[in-house]
Write a protein that holds these residues in place. Structure first.
Motif, short mmCIF file in Angstrom:
data_model
loop_
_atom_site.label_atom_id
_atom_site.label_comp_id
_atom_site.label_asym_id
_atom_site.label_seq_id
_atom_site.Cartn_x
_atom_site.Cartn_y
_atom_site.Cartn_z
N SER A 207 -34.81 -39.52 33.22
CA SER A 207 -34.66 -40.37 34.04
C SER A 207 -33.19 -39.98 34.85
CB SER A 207 -34.33 -41.83 33.66
OG SER A 207 -35.48 -42.09 32.77
N SER A 208 -32.31 -38.95 34.63
CA SER A 208 -31.31 -38.55 34.97
C SER A 208 -31.23 -37.21 35.91
CB SER A 208 -30.16 -38.52 33.88
OG SER A 208 -30.34 -39.81 33.03
N ASP A 209 -32.14 -36.03 35.38
CA ASP A 209 -31.96 -34.77 35.82
C ASP A 209 -31.71 -34.50 37.44
OD1 ASP A 209 -34.31 -35.37 36.19
OD2 ASP A 209 -35.21 -33.56 35.36
N VAL A 210 -32.71 -35.28 38.00
CA VAL A 210 -32.58 -35.20 39.50
C VAL A 210 -31.45 -36.03 39.92
CG1 VAL A 210 -33.64 -35.74 41.65
CG2 VAL A 210 -35.10 -35.23 40.07
N VAL A 211 -31.11 -37.13 39.47
CA VAL A 211 -29.80 -37.84 40.09
C VAL A 211 -28.47 -36.99 39.58
CG1 VAL A 211 -28.55 -40.17 39.67
CG2 VAL A 211 -30.98 -39.97 39.46
N LEU A 212 -28.53 -36.38 38.58
CA LEU A 212 -27.24 -35.84 37.95
C LEU A 212 -27.18 -34.35 39.19
CD1 LEU A 212 -25.12 -36.19 35.86
CD2 LEU A 212 -26.40 -34.33 34.77
N ARG A 213 -28.17 -33.99 39.51
CA ARG A 213 -27.92 -32.95 40.68
C ARG A 213 -27.53 -33.37 41.74
NH1 ARG A 213 -33.49 -31.28 40.56
NH2 ARG A 213 -32.98 -30.46 38.47
N LYS A 214 -28.09 -34.63 42.27
CA LYS A 214 -27.58 -34.95 43.64
C LYS A 214 -26.22 -35.23 43.49
CE LYS A 214 -29.31 -38.96 44.70
NZ LYS A 214 -30.08 -40.17 45.06
N LEU A 215 -25.67 -36.10 42.27
CA LEU A 215 -24.28 -36.36 42.31
C LEU A 215 -23.43 -35.01 42.29
CD1 LEU A 215 -22.07 -38.30 41.59
CD2 LEU A 215 -22.55 -38.05 39.25
N SER A 216 -23.98 -34.00 41.68
CA SER A 216 -23.03 -32.77 41.66
C SER A 216 -23.00 -32.23 43.25
CB SER A 216 -23.57 -31.83 40.83
OG SER A 216 -22.98 -30.43 40.89
N GLU A 217 -24.12 -32.36 43.74
CA GLU A 217 -24.05 -31.89 45.42
C GLU A 217 -23.14 -32.77 46.22
OE1 GLU A 217 -28.13 -31.99 46.16
OE2 GLU A 217 -28.59 -30.05 44.96
N GLN A 218 -23.39 -34.17 46.02
CA GLN A 218 -22.44 -35.11 46.94
C GLN A 218 -21.04 -34.73 46.51
OE1 GLN A 218 -24.13 -38.72 45.19
NE2 GLN A 218 -25.21 -39.02 47.14
N SER A 219 -20.57 -34.60 45.33
CA SER A 219 -19.12 -34.24 45.00
C SER A 219 -18.61 -32.90 44.96
CB SER A 219 -19.01 -35.08 43.48
OG SER A 219 -19.66 -34.39 42.52
N ASP A 220 -19.75 -32.06 44.92
CA ASP A 220 -19.26 -30.66 44.80
C ASP A 220 -18.27 -30.45 43.52
OD1 ASP A 220 -19.54 -28.11 45.76
OD2 ASP A 220 -17.33 -28.04 46.87
N GLU A 221 -18.86 -31.10 42.61
CA GLU A 221 -18.07 -31.34 41.30
C GLU A 221 -19.17 -30.95 39.99
OE1 GLU A 221 -14.89 -30.34 40.94
OE2 GLU A 221 -13.89 -31.62 42.58
N LEU A 222 -18.59 -30.81 38.84
CA LEU A 222 -19.48 -30.70 37.58
C LEU A 222 -20.06 -32.25 37.24
CD1 LEU A 222 -20.71 -28.76 35.75
CD2 LEU A 222 -18.66 -29.09 34.44
N ALA A 223 -21.32 -32.37 37.23
CA ALA A 223 -21.63 -33.73 36.89
C ALA A 223 -22.18 -33.61 35.38
CB ALA A 223 -22.70 -34.27 37.78
N GLN A 224 -22.09 -34.59 34.40
CA GLN A 224 -22.63 -34.43 33.16
C GLN A 224 -23.07 -35.84 32.76
OE1 GLN A 224 -18.80 -33.41 31.10
NE2 GLN A 224 -19.31 -31.11 31.32
N LEU A 225 -24.09 -35.76 31.74
CA LEU A 225 -24.53 -36.63 31.16
C LEU A 225 -24.50 -36.70 29.66
CD1 LEU A 225 -26.83 -38.81 32.15
CD2 LEU A 225 -28.39 -37.27 31.22
#
Length: 251
Positions: free
Chosen positions: A84-102
């Motif tokens: 439920s999270s993998d695509v959202v996490l990728r988008k969050l990382s791209e938006q912030s240009d930072e490392l996103a974690q679950l």
């Protein structure tokens, strides 16, 4: 260490695995010395573990095999929260240009399930399966803040909590006050409590009253001190948490 485990043989086998993980590779003599047993006993454990395929022998030395990676990957990819999270996490990382974690809570620890982003931007030392005390950074604190009161009491019923860095909050009373604020605000921030030089912004993922886990972003502490930047991170992480919850509902 293993006195309260019903089957001591099983517990000792896992002790061997822990030692192989720590040492990276070892022979029977080294394992015997580290465990305080004779060489033949250490050899028997190593040969038995080799027979399962979870330990590999090369040139008379033993190491943990990739079968653990196989089992760990299966566990991850069977996880509804991850899917439920993998695509959202990728988008969050791209938006912030930072490392996103679950991450999720297990046995009083925050366990990192997945991460997305440029690993050269920040060095957190994390990987899928990485574990840390749940109180030691924002991604764990948002989970702790939403656990049942009796579970929180159980985890914080100590004089002092473990310090991961010199900035980790170790006073249970101070932490309880912080957890109240996290509940009110809906997010958590930490500054260098888990990794010196790195801060985290995290939100819980809750669907229909069920605490699924947390989503977070890691960034250099200096950037986190910039008000506009910090507010953007909070907004993006909060939106990601809400999107993951919706995905989970209909997955």
């Amino acid at each position: 260490m293993t006195s309260d485990v019903p089957l001591q043989t099983v517990a000792r086998a896992f002790e061997v695995l822990d030692l192989l993980e720590r040492e990276r590779e070892a022979g029977p003599a080294e394992i015997a010395e580290l465990m305080g047993v004779n060489r033949s006993t250490a050899h028997d454990y190593l040969v038995s573990l080799e027979a399962t395929g979870f330990v590999v022998r090369e040139a008379g030395r033993y190491r943990i095999g990739y079968r653990f990676l196989e089992r760990g990957s299966l566990l991850k990819y069977r996880n509804r929260f991850f899917h439920s999270s993998d695509v959202v996490l990728r988008k969050l990382s791209e938006q912030s240009d930072e490392l996103a974690q679950l991450g999720q809570e297990e046995d009083g620890e925050w366990v990192m399930l997945h991460e997305e982003g440029d690993l050269t931007s920040v060095q957190t030392g994390t990987y899928p399966g990485f574990r840390t005390p749940i109180h030691s950074h924002a991604a764990g604190k948002v989970l702790l803040a939403h656990l049942p009161d009796e579970r929180v009491d159980e985890l914080l019923d100590v004089d002092e909590l473990e310090a991961v860095t010199e900035h980790t909050v170790t006073d249970p009373d101070v932490l309880r006050t912080e957890l109240d604020a996290i509940n009110d605000e809906g997010y958590a921030i930490d500054r260098e409590e888990q990794v010196v030089g790195i801060g985290f912004v995290a939100c819980p993922v809750i669907e229909d009253g069920e605490l699924l886990g947390s989503v977070s972003v890691a960034c250099p502490t200096g950037r986190l001190e910039q008000d506009d930047y910090r507010e953007d991170l909070i907004r993006n992480v909060r939106a990601a948490a809400e999107e993951i919850a919706v995905n989970y509902r209909y997955y």
